[in-house]
Design an enzyme around this catalytic site. Sequence first.
Site, mmCIF file in Angstrom:
data_model
loop_
_atom_site.group_PDB
_atom_site.id
_atom_site.type_symbol
_atom_site.label_atom_id
_atom_site.label_comp_id
_atom_site.label_asym_id
_atom_site.label_seq_id
_atom_site.Cartn_x
_atom_site.Cartn_y
_atom_site.Cartn_z
ATOM 1 N N ASP A 107 0.466 -0.593 5.791
ATOM 2 C CA ASP A 107 -0.696 -1.285 5.255
ATOM 3 C C ASP A 107 -1.945 -0.613 5.802
ATOM 4 O O ASP A 107 -2.140 -0.538 7.016
ATOM 5 C CB ASP A 107 -0.658 -2.768 5.652
ATOM 6 C CG ASP A 107 -1.434 -3.641 4.689
ATOM 7 O OD1 ASP A 107 -1.401 -3.373 3.475
ATOM 8 O OD2 ASP A 107 -2.069 -4.609 5.146
ATOM 9 N N ASP A 137 0.829 -1.208 0.000
ATOM 10 C CA ASP A 137 0.000 0.000 0.000
ATOM 11 C C ASP A 137 0.859 1.251 0.000
ATOM 12 O O ASP A 137 0.580 2.210 -0.730
ATOM 13 C CB ASP A 137 -0.908 0.010 1.230
ATOM 14 C CG ASP A 137 -2.032 -1.004 1.125
ATOM 15 O OD1 ASP A 137 -2.295 -1.487 0.000
ATOM 16 O OD2 ASP A 137 -2.645 -1.323 2.159
ATOM 17 N N LYS A 174 -5.881 -0.526 6.422
ATOM 18 C CA LYS A 174 -7.004 -1.436 6.560
ATOM 19 C C LYS A 174 -8.258 -0.663 6.959
ATOM 20 O O LYS A 174 -8.178 0.387 7.597
ATOM 21 C CB LYS A 174 -6.714 -2.510 7.629
ATOM 22 C CG LYS A 174 -5.528 -3.403 7.317
ATOM 23 C CD LYS A 174 -5.764 -4.249 6.079
ATOM 24 C CE LYS A 174 -4.597 -5.175 5.818
ATOM 25 N NZ LYS A 174 -4.763 -5.952 4.561
#
Length: 353
Positions: free
Chosen positions: A260, A247, A262
Site C-alpha cells: 500500500d 495498490d 501512502k
Amino acid sequence: MFILKLVVSVGGSMVPQCTSLLVRNLSLACHCLRYPKRNSPYSPSNSERYSSLLKSVMSSRVSSQTPETLQAEDDHIYGPIVKGQTPSSRPEMREPRTFHPFLNCEKTLETEEPESGLPVRILFDRSPGRTIVPSVSRILQQTLSPEQIFYLERWKKRMVAELGEDGFKEYTQNLFKQGKIFHSVLEDVLMSGETWEETHPPETPEYPPEVQGYMESISHILEDVTAVRATESTVQHDTLNYLGIVDCVAHYRGVLCVIDWKTSEKPKPFLRNTYDNPIQVAAYAGALNSDDNYKYQVENGLIVVAYKDGSPAHAHQLSSELMLEYWKTWLLRLEEFTEQRPSHVSSAFSEKR
C-alpha cells in the site's frame, strides 16, 4: 530582699560588689510560671518513627522528593494505601464472534518468485446494475473510535482556522489530486514489467512536478520491489461481502506482499503512525486470498510512506503474524459495521477503497 555582698580583690585592694543573684533567680522563676512549657505535637509512640523517617531522608543517596522513597516511608508510618483495582493500560483484545480464515486452504502459498509477466489489473465494476458491496475504506471510516473521531475533528478545526473554509477545501482537493497522480505514475512504472534499474538510469527521471518529490522518496524502495503480480486491481470477499482495490501485489526483498503506497507531509517512522492502514492491508490480503481471480495467496504486507520533500520513504513490513492480528481487528470492525448498517442501502459505494 536579701542582698549578697561579694568582695573582690582588684590590684591588691578589696572592692565590695553586689550581685542580685536571688532577684535574677526569682525573676526567672516567675517567667517560667507565666509561660508553661509546650508539649511536643508528636506523641512518644511516634517519635521513633519520625526519627527513622528523618534519618532515611537525610541519608538517602537519591533526592528527598523521590516518590518511591516517600511512599515507602508513608507506608511505614501510616500503613499501606488501600487502592482500587487499577485498570489495564491496554484494552482487552476482543475476539470476533465468527472467525473467518485469513488464508484459503484451496490455494497454495508461493515460495519462489514467479516467472516475469505483466501484472494483473482487474477493473472495478461501476455499472449501475451491479450488486452494492461496501468498500474497505467505507467500513473503516464508519467504525472509527470516538478517540479517532475527536482527533480528526480537532485537526479539521485547526486547519479551517488557519486556511479558512475555502482554503481547507482547496487543500484537501490538492492532496487528492497529488495522490491520484502519484498512483497513476506508479502504476505506469509497475505495469512495465521491468525492474527499476532497467527503466530508470542513474540520472533523475522527469515526473509531473506534483509528484517529483514522492517518486524520489520511494526510489530506494522500488529497487527492492520485483515480480509485480497485480497493480490497482480489485479484490472482493464474497463470503464477508466487501471489496477493495489493492495498490500493488509484488515481492519485496523476496517476500510476496500486498503493498500500500501512502503519501504524507509529516514523517511516519513507526507503524503506529499509520493508524488504520495495517487493518486496511490485512483486509485487502484476506479478500485477495478468497478471490478466485487470483490463483495465489498473500500472507505478508508492506506500507510505504512517501514524502513530498523527497526524503527517503519509510517502509513498514507486516509479517504473517502481524497480518493475522490485524485480520482479527478487521473482522471486529466488519461486525460493527454490519450491526450499525441499515437493512437497505440507499446509495452505491463507488469510492476506490
